[in-house]
Design a protein around this motif. Structure first.
Motif, PDB file in Angstrom:
ATOM      1  N   ARG A   1      33.744  28.894  25.524  1.00 47.77           N
ATOM      2  CA  ARG A   1      32.922  29.401  24.431  1.00 47.77           C
ATOM      3  C   ARG A   1      32.937  28.450  23.232  1.00 47.77           C
ATOM      4  N   GLU A   2      34.099  27.859  22.912  1.00 49.58           N
ATOM      5  CA  GLU A   2      34.194  27.020  21.718  1.00 49.58           C
ATOM      6  C   GLU A   2      33.605  25.630  21.930  1.00 49.58           C
ATOM      7  N   ILE A   3      34.000  24.967  23.034  1.00 50.32           N
ATOM      8  CA  ILE A   3      33.541  23.604  23.276  1.00 50.32           C
ATOM      9  C   ILE A   3      32.099  23.586  23.752  1.00 50.32           C
ATOM     10  N   SER A   4      31.758  24.530  24.605  1.00 49.28           N
ATOM     11  CA  SER A   4      30.423  24.572  25.190  1.00 49.28           C
ATOM     12  C   SER A   4      29.729  25.864  24.764  1.00 49.28           C
ATOM     13  N   ALA A   5      28.966  26.456  25.668  1.00 44.14           N
ATOM     14  CA  ALA A   5      28.240  27.683  25.328  1.00 44.14           C
ATOM     15  C   ALA A   5      28.286  28.665  26.484  1.00 44.14           C
ATOM     16  N   TYR A   6      29.322  28.581  27.321  1.00 45.56           N
ATOM     17  CA  TYR A   6      29.413  29.468  28.468  1.00 45.56           C
ATOM     18  C   TYR A   6      29.620  30.910  28.000  1.00 45.56           C
ATOM     19  N   PRO A   7      28.812  31.858  28.499  1.00 49.56           N
ATOM     20  CA  PRO A   7      28.882  33.258  28.035  1.00 49.56           C
ATOM     21  C   PRO A   7      30.028  34.016  28.698  1.00 49.56           C
ATOM     22  N   LYS A   8      31.249  33.602  28.412  1.00 55.26           N
ATOM     23  CA  LYS A   8      32.430  34.117  29.110  1.00 55.26           C
ATOM     24  C   LYS A   8      33.060  35.289  28.369  1.00 55.26           C
ATOM     25  N   LYS A   9      33.516  36.259  29.163  1.00 59.99           N
ATOM     26  CA  LYS A   9      34.327  37.344  28.631  1.00 59.99           C
ATOM     27  C   LYS A   9      35.366  37.715  29.688  1.00 59.99           C
ATOM     28  N   LEU A  10      36.312  38.543  29.292  1.00 59.91           N
ATOM     29  CA  LEU A  10      37.442  38.851  30.168  1.00 59.91           C
ATOM     30  C   LEU A  10      37.023  39.768  31.312  1.00 59.91           C
ATOM     31  N   GLY A  11      37.462  39.417  32.514  1.00 60.31           N
ATOM     32  CA  GLY A  11      37.245  40.242  33.694  1.00 60.31           C
ATOM     33  C   GLY A  11      38.283  39.891  34.745  1.00 60.31           C
ATOM     34  N   LYS A  12      38.196  40.547  35.910  1.00 64.17           N
ATOM     35  CA  LYS A  12      39.140  40.302  36.996  1.00 64.17           C
ATOM     36  C   LYS A  12      38.387  40.001  38.285  1.00 64.17           C
ATOM     37  N   PRO A  13      37.842  38.787  38.405  1.00 67.23           N
ATOM     38  CA  PRO A  13      37.179  38.405  39.648  1.00 67.23           C
ATOM     39  C   PRO A  13      38.194  37.951  40.693  1.00 67.23           C
ATOM     40  N   ASN A  14      37.796  38.027  41.957  1.00 65.27           N
ATOM     41  CA  ASN A  14      38.678  37.607  43.043  1.00 65.27           C
ATOM     42  C   ASN A  14      37.818  37.104  44.194  1.00 65.27           C
ATOM     43  N   LEU A  15      38.292  36.064  44.881  1.00 65.16           N
ATOM     44  CA  LEU A  15      37.617  35.512  46.050  1.00 65.16           C
ATOM     45  C   LEU A  15      38.669  35.287  47.123  1.00 65.16           C
ATOM     46  N   PHE A  16      38.460  35.900  48.311  1.00 62.85           N
ATOM     47  CA  PHE A  16      39.468  35.813  49.359  1.00 62.85           C
ATOM     48  C   PHE A  16      38.814  36.029  50.722  1.00 62.85           C
ATOM     49  N   VAL A  17      39.575  35.726  51.773  1.00 61.24           N
ATOM     50  CA  VAL A  17      39.108  35.916  53.145  1.00 61.24           C
ATOM     51  C   VAL A  17      39.771  37.164  53.715  1.00 61.24           C
ATOM     52  N   ASP A  18      38.964  38.070  54.241  1.00 67.69           N
ATOM     53  CA  ASP A  18      39.442  39.295  54.889  1.00 67.69           C
ATOM     54  C   ASP A  18      38.978  39.244  56.346  1.00 67.69           C
ATOM     55  N   SER A  19      39.894  38.881  57.241  1.00 64.94           N
ATOM     56  CA  SER A  19      39.563  38.730  58.655  1.00 64.94           C
ATOM     57  C   SER A  19      38.476  37.669  58.815  1.00 64.94           C
ATOM     58  N   ASP A  20      37.275  38.042  59.246  1.00 65.44           N
ATOM     59  CA  ASP A  20      36.197  37.078  59.454  1.00 65.44           C
ATOM     60  C   ASP A  20      35.182  37.092  58.317  1.00 65.44           C
ATOM     61  N   THR A  21      35.588  37.617  57.148  1.00 66.64           N
ATOM     62  CA  THR A  21      34.653  37.840  56.045  1.00 66.64           C
ATOM     63  C   THR A  21      35.156  37.202  54.753  1.00 66.64           C
ATOM     64  N   LEU A  22      34.276  36.473  54.076  1.00 66.71           N
ATOM     65  CA  LEU A  22      34.551  35.994  52.727  1.00 66.71           C
ATOM     66  C   LEU A  22      34.160  37.110  51.761  1.00 66.71           C
ATOM     67  N   VAL A  23      35.100  37.471  50.893  1.00 70.95           N
ATOM     68  CA  VAL A  23      34.910  38.623  50.015  1.00 70.95           C
ATOM     69  C   VAL A  23      35.036  38.184  48.554  1.00 70.95           C
ATOM     70  N   GLY A  24      34.090  38.614  47.742  1.00 70.64           N
ATOM     71  CA  GLY A  24      34.155  38.397  46.308  1.00 70.64           C
ATOM     72  C   GLY A  24      34.067  39.718  45.581  1.00 70.64           C
TER      73      GLY A  24
END
Length: 246
Positions: free
Chosen positions: A108-131
């Motif tokens: 936010r300070e250096i650039s202009a990315y519209p970022k706020k706090l959250g809890k994202p996750n990316l992982f593999v569940d068996s044969d599936t990519l999950v976000g």
């Protein structure tokens, strides 16, 4: 600390900065991208002038970044919208949810990315990519994709990641009126693609007042990609100053 030393400091707190100065080098940055069709009227409500909407499309993305110089390890996700400016096609970064304070504050300070706090996750569940994305303790988004089903041409993956990005930089003054209000542009040019795949995908949003991804509803999934890269972020440039043009 004298005035000269104050000026030399990159950000606050002066004795323990919120983030370090870049450049930020990303190693094994992993993307899950799902392009979907949404309601055109909903897009018109949120895409700022002078950007032009190209189609009723949105890209939901999750980025897992396990090795970032100066920032460590974090994950972020968001919605980006295909648009154009002055005839150049690119993507408007509408909203980003991030699990790292350093990444939020630097973005936010250096650039202009519209970022706020959250809890994202990316992982593999068996044969599936999950976000997934949680805001607080509540689920906001769940995306699934077949894990490495079909190879994706690396040149196509590069085009997808290296599209120009358009963002809004807003900073209020002490009187409550905007001190900075600009449309800026950035583009990734320093990138190495390690692998890219496509596959079947689905995505579901859940209504939330402070993470309103469902305001851009999923009408049809168009395509999905899973891309692993090394890259360096570039600095933004100003395209349009709202305070002098309005």
């Amino acid at each position: 600390m004298n005035q000269g030393e104050v000026i030399k400091q990159f950000t606050t707190p002066l004795d323990a900065p919120a983030f370090t100065m870049g450049p930020y080098l990303f190693h094994n940055r992993e993307y899950m991208n799902i392009l979907y069709r949404t309601d055109l009227d909903a897009l018109r409500k949120i895409v700022p002038e002078p950007l032009k909407i190209e189609d009723s499309l949105v890209r939901f993305e999750i980025m897992k970044m396990p090795d970032v110089t100066g920032l460590g390890s974090y994950t972020e996700c968001g919605q980006v919208i295909p648009v154009s400016f002055g005839g150049e096609e690119g993507e408007y970064l509408h909203a980003m949810y991030v699990d790292s304070f350093a990444a939020i504050s630097s973005g936010r300070e250096i650039s202009a990315y519209p970022k706020k706090l959250g809890k994202p996750n990316l992982f593999v569940d068996s044969d599936t990519l999950v976000g997934t994305l949680d805001y607080g303790s509540l689920r906001v988004a769940t995306a699934t994709m077949g894990y490495k089903h079909f190879p994706l041409d690396l040149s196509e993956a590069r085009k997808e990641i290296c599209k120009p990005n358009f963002m809004i930089k807003k900073m209020p003054g002490y009187d409550g009126h905007p001190r900075i209000c600009e449309l800026v542009r950035s583009q990734i040019t320093d990138i190495t693609i390690h692998g890219a795949w496509s596959g079947p995908a689905r995505i579901e949003f859940f209504s939330h007042a402070f993470a309103p991804m469902s305001d851009l509803p999923v009408l049809e999934v168009i395509s999905a990609s899973h891309i692993i890269t090394d890259l360096t972020l570039s600095s933004p440039t100003v395209l349009h100053d709202y305070l002098t043009s309005y």
